[in-house]
Design a protein around this motif. Structure first.
Motif, PDB file in Angstrom:
ATOM      1  N   TYR A 151    -117.385  70.932  51.046  1.00  0.00           N
ATOM      2  CA  TYR A 151    -118.463  70.527  50.129  1.00  0.00           C
ATOM      3  C   TYR A 151    -117.944  69.534  49.098  1.00  0.00           C
ATOM      4  CZ  TYR A 151    -122.357  71.364  46.807  1.00  0.00           C
ATOM      5  OH  TYR A 151    -123.440  71.249  45.956  1.00  0.00           O
ATOM      6  N   ASN A 152    -118.640  68.420  48.954  1.00  0.00           N
ATOM      7  CA  ASN A 152    -118.244  67.390  47.988  1.00  0.00           C
ATOM      8  C   ASN A 152    -119.446  67.013  47.120  1.00  0.00           C
ATOM      9  OD1 ASN A 152    -117.033  65.376  46.540  1.00  0.00           O
ATOM     10  ND2 ASN A 152    -116.803  63.962  48.267  1.00  0.00           N
ATOM     11  N   PRO A 153    -119.810  67.864  46.153  1.00  0.00           N
ATOM     12  CA  PRO A 153    -121.034  67.618  45.375  1.00  0.00           C
ATOM     13  C   PRO A 153    -120.985  66.381  44.511  1.00  0.00           C
ATOM     14  CG  PRO A 153    -119.813  69.479  44.464  1.00  0.00           C
ATOM     15  CD  PRO A 153    -119.154  69.143  45.762  1.00  0.00           C
ATOM     16  N   SER A 154    -119.795  65.907  44.167  1.00  0.00           N
ATOM     17  CA  SER A 154    -119.735  64.721  43.305  1.00  0.00           C
ATOM     18  C   SER A 154    -119.878  63.428  44.086  1.00  0.00           C
ATOM     19  CB  SER A 154    -118.431  64.704  42.501  1.00  0.00           C
ATOM     20  OG  SER A 154    -117.316  64.476  43.355  1.00  0.00           O
ATOM     21  N   ALA A 155    -120.100  63.517  45.396  1.00  0.00           N
ATOM     22  CA  ALA A 155    -120.289  62.302  46.185  1.00  0.00           C
ATOM     23  C   ALA A 155    -121.468  61.486  45.682  1.00  0.00           C
ATOM     24  CB  ALA A 155    -120.491  62.664  47.659  1.00  0.00           C
ATOM     25  N   HIS A 156    -122.456  62.177  45.087  1.00  0.00           N
ATOM     26  CA  HIS A 156    -123.653  61.499  44.592  1.00  0.00           C
ATOM     27  C   HIS A 156    -123.661  61.335  43.067  1.00  0.00           C
ATOM     28  CE1 HIS A 156    -126.112  60.924  48.111  1.00  0.00           C
ATOM     29  NE2 HIS A 156    -126.068  62.188  48.458  1.00  0.00           N
TER      30      HIS A 156
ATOM     31  N   PHE B 292    -122.585  57.220  36.068  1.00  0.00           N
ATOM     32  CA  PHE B 292    -123.117  56.115  35.280  1.00  0.00           C
ATOM     33  C   PHE B 292    -123.832  56.652  34.046  1.00  0.00           C
ATOM     34  CE2 PHE B 292    -123.670  53.326  39.348  1.00  0.00           C
ATOM     35  CZ  PHE B 292    -122.297  53.134  39.388  1.00  0.00           C
ATOM     36  N   GLU B 293    -124.042  55.784  33.095  1.00  0.00           N
ATOM     37  CA  GLU B 293    -124.798  56.138  31.898  1.00  0.00           C
ATOM     38  C   GLU B 293    -126.274  56.365  32.249  1.00  0.00           C
ATOM     39  OE1 GLU B 293    -123.501  56.734  29.041  1.00  0.00           O
ATOM     40  OE2 GLU B 293    -121.506  55.837  29.199  1.00  0.00           O
ATOM     41  N   PRO B 294    -126.977  57.176  31.425  1.00  0.00           N
ATOM     42  CA  PRO B 294    -126.514  57.876  30.234  1.00  0.00           C
ATOM     43  C   PRO B 294    -125.792  59.173  30.587  1.00  0.00           C
ATOM     44  CG  PRO B 294    -128.845  58.296  30.551  1.00  0.00           C
ATOM     45  CD  PRO B 294    -128.442  57.340  31.643  1.00  0.00           C
ATOM     46  N   LYS B 295    -124.650  59.373  29.981  1.00  0.00           N
ATOM     47  CA  LYS B 295    -123.871  60.577  30.244  1.00  0.00           C
ATOM     48  C   LYS B 295    -123.142  60.982  28.968  1.00  0.00           C
ATOM     49  CE  LYS B 295    -119.781  58.058  31.954  1.00  0.00           C
ATOM     50  NZ  LYS B 295    -118.804  57.949  33.069  1.00  0.00           N
ATOM     51  N   ARG B 296    -122.813  62.282  28.907  1.00  0.00           N
ATOM     52  CA  ARG B 296    -122.084  62.803  27.756  1.00  0.00           C
ATOM     53  C   ARG B 296    -121.052  63.805  28.255  1.00  0.00           C
ATOM     54  NH1 ARG B 296    -124.330  66.103  22.379  1.00  0.00           N
ATOM     55  NH2 ARG B 296    -122.260  66.446  21.463  1.00  0.00           N
ATOM     56  N   LEU B 297    -119.847  63.735  27.701  1.00  0.00           N
ATOM     57  CA  LEU B 297    -118.765  64.645  28.061  1.00  0.00           C
ATOM     58  C   LEU B 297    -118.497  65.597  26.904  1.00  0.00           C
ATOM     59  CD1 LEU B 297    -116.441  65.468  29.989  1.00  0.00           C
ATOM     60  CD2 LEU B 297    -115.024  63.740  28.839  1.00  0.00           C
ATOM     61  N   HIS B 298    -118.453  66.886  27.216  1.00  0.00           N
ATOM     62  CA  HIS B 298    -118.102  67.904  26.223  1.00  0.00           C
ATOM     63  C   HIS B 298    -116.866  68.644  26.725  1.00  0.00           C
ATOM     64  CE1 HIS B 298    -118.973  72.089  24.332  1.00  0.00           C
ATOM     65  NE2 HIS B 298    -118.162  71.381  23.561  1.00  0.00           N
ATOM     66  N   ILE B 299    -115.750  68.502  26.005  1.00  0.00           N
ATOM     67  CA  ILE B 299    -114.518  69.211  26.348  1.00  0.00           C
ATOM     68  C   ILE B 299    -114.511  70.544  25.600  1.00  0.00           C
ATOM     69  CG2 ILE B 299    -112.012  69.200  26.334  1.00  0.00           C
ATOM     70  CD1 ILE B 299    -113.163  67.120  28.180  1.00  0.00           C
TER      71      ILE B 299
ATOM     72  N   HIS C 290    -122.753  59.239  40.917  1.00  0.00           N
ATOM     73  CA  HIS C 290    -123.191  57.947  40.375  1.00  0.00           C
ATOM     74  C   HIS C 290    -124.670  57.704  40.610  1.00  0.00           C
ATOM     75  CE1 HIS C 290    -122.066  57.413  44.532  1.00  0.00           C
ATOM     76  NE2 HIS C 290    -122.615  56.215  44.581  1.00  0.00           N
ATOM     77  N   HIS C 291    -125.309  58.558  41.421  1.00  0.00           N
ATOM     78  CA  HIS C 291    -126.741  58.434  41.668  1.00  0.00           C
ATOM     79  C   HIS C 291    -127.582  59.305  40.734  1.00  0.00           C
ATOM     80  CE1 HIS C 291    -125.539  57.239  46.012  1.00  0.00           C
ATOM     81  NE2 HIS C 291    -125.704  56.158  45.265  1.00  0.00           N
ATOM     82  N   VAL C 292    -126.933  60.142  39.904  1.00  0.00           N
ATOM     83  CA  VAL C 292    -127.689  60.935  38.920  1.00  0.00           C
ATOM     84  C   VAL C 292    -128.401  59.996  37.944  1.00  0.00           C
ATOM     85  CG1 VAL C 292    -127.529  62.608  37.036  1.00  0.00           C
ATOM     86  CG2 VAL C 292    -126.190  62.961  39.124  1.00  0.00           C
ATOM     87  N   SER C 293    -127.721  58.969  37.503  1.00  0.00           N
ATOM     88  CA  SER C 293    -128.305  57.960  36.611  1.00  0.00           C
ATOM     89  C   SER C 293    -129.547  57.344  37.261  1.00  0.00           C
ATOM     90  CB  SER C 293    -127.267  56.876  36.341  1.00  0.00           C
ATOM     91  OG  SER C 293    -127.792  55.835  35.570  1.00  0.00           O
TER      92      SER C 293
ATOM     93  N   GLY D  88    -129.532  66.723  41.014  1.00  0.00           N
ATOM     94  CA  GLY D  88    -129.936  65.726  40.030  1.00  0.00           C
ATOM     95  C   GLY D  88    -129.963  64.324  40.588  1.00  0.00           C
ATOM     96  N   ALA D  89    -129.148  64.077  41.611  1.00  0.00           N
ATOM     97  CA  ALA D  89    -129.128  62.761  42.234  1.00  0.00           C
ATOM     98  C   ALA D  89    -130.240  62.585  43.253  1.00  0.00           C
ATOM     99  CB  ALA D  89    -127.775  62.525  42.904  1.00  0.00           C
ATOM    100  N   VAL D  90    -130.514  63.621  44.053  1.00  0.00           N
ATOM    101  CA  VAL D  90    -131.421  63.437  45.183  1.00  0.00           C
ATOM    102  C   VAL D  90    -132.845  63.915  44.914  1.00  0.00           C
ATOM    103  CG1 VAL D  90    -129.508  63.600  46.809  1.00  0.00           C
ATOM    104  CG2 VAL D  90    -130.817  65.662  46.278  1.00  0.00           C
ATOM    105  N   ASP D  91    -133.050  64.714  43.869  1.00  0.00           N
ATOM    106  CA  ASP D  91    -134.397  65.191  43.517  1.00  0.00           C
ATOM    107  C   ASP D  91    -134.802  64.503  42.218  1.00  0.00           C
ATOM    108  OD1 ASP D  91    -136.706  66.593  42.759  1.00  0.00           O
ATOM    109  OD2 ASP D  91    -135.987  68.471  43.649  1.00  0.00           O
TER     110      ASP D  91
END
Length: 303
Positions: free
Chosen positions: A227-232, A265-272, A234-237, A127-130
């Motif tokens: 593997y560290n997939p969350s490195a990006h 970063f926004e826009p984001k939504r958290l579902h617990i 903040h780039h999903v936004s 989602g960040a790089v494509d």
């Protein structure tokens, strides 16, 4: 829902196979959600439930496929089956997007991606790089392989795992078959990829009713640790992100996922989600989980 068997080629010429879901009545090109499963899991392991729910309640296509080397999908020539290399799997997501865009029944400008557990991490990366991706749904994700590995593996077991990685590299370099390790084991003191009781319960239940095999290559575990997939993340936004996290997750620990979410970063939504790692796939939690995800898709991909 109407479902067709499909196959497509990856950029390195591996054939991946899966299912393509359509709403009952289709009169125009529709958005498409690309979906793949997590660590060693197959598309039959509840992904059909999600795809059927989404395509029956939304004007949405769903492309579900098996990861390379698992289920109905091929491996790269000369490479072992049941080997999980994150860079290959994230690249395959992008190739699945390309396949979806090539179809005349898909709106190529409205492609979303869905991943769970290991692939929940993949969709953060993709989602960040494509930038073709217009919505990211990330469920009970592995967000940091190093941190996750050291939660799952007892400190006194780590030297033995390091030796296992070294021995496997030497053996493969000498032309021997790739070493393998069980995905799950009833005995927590024996080496396995996913050493939690709920992992053992989930996978052994599916072993009785699918062609899932209880093995991955040793190299898969070494690749997981690095593997560290969350490195990006903040780039999903500015692509919308829905992160579904189980409140009592011992396989991909809750606090590690929440820390990663805080960096998005926004826009984001958290579902617990109530329960543990596997409780969102079926049973009472599935309805709530799928409803939240469907509403997110309605607002961010199908509008």
């Amino acid at each position: 829902m109407p479902r067709e068997d499909i196959s497509f080629q990856t950029s390195d010429n591996v054939t991946l196979r899966g299912w393509f879901y359509k709403p009952a009545a289709v009169s125009s090109a529709l958005p498409c959600l690309v979906m793949a499963h997590g660590f060693s899991a197959l598309k039959e392991m509840d992904l059909d439930q999600f795809a059927e729910h989404f395509s029956s309640t939304l004007p949405l296509m769903c492309l579900v496929y098996d990861n390379r080397g698992f289920g109905d999908s091929d491996s790269q020539e000369g490479q072992p089956r049941h080997e999980i290399i994150p860079a290959h799997q994230t690249s395959d997501y992008s190739d699945a997007i390309t396949y979806a865009q090539s179809r005349t029944d898909v709106n190529k400008d409205k492609i979303g991606i869905w991943g769970s557990s290991y692939s929940g991490g993949h969709v953060l990366w993709v989602g960040a790089v494509d930038r073709r991706v217009k919505a990211v749904l990330c469920q009970v994700p592995c967000v940091d392989g190093w941190a996750n590995f050291h939660r799952l593996v007892r400190p006194d077991f780590v030297p033995g795992m390091n030796q296992l990685f070294q021995d496997d590299r030497l053996a493969r370099a000498a032309g021997k078959p790739a070493g393998v390790i069980p995905v799950v084991d009833a005995d927590a003191h024996k080496p396995s990829a996913l050493p939690t009781p709920d992992s053992f319960e989930f996978f052994t239940a599916w072993a009785e009713k699918s062609n899932w095999k209880n093995e991955v290559t040793v190299k898969s575990i070494e690749a997981f640790r690095e593997y560290n997939p969350s490195a990006h993340i903040h780039h999903v936004s500015p692509t919308p992100l829905l992160m579904t996290i189980a409140e009592n997750d011992t396989l991909t620990p809750t606090d590690i996922s929440l820390e990663a979410y805080s960096r998005a970063f926004e826009p984001k939504r958290l579902h617990i989600l109530k329960g543990g790692h596997f409780d969102g796939y079926s049973g009472p939690n599935f309805e709530k989980n799928s409803m939240v995800q469907a509403e997110f898709l309605r607002e961010n991909l199908c509008s």
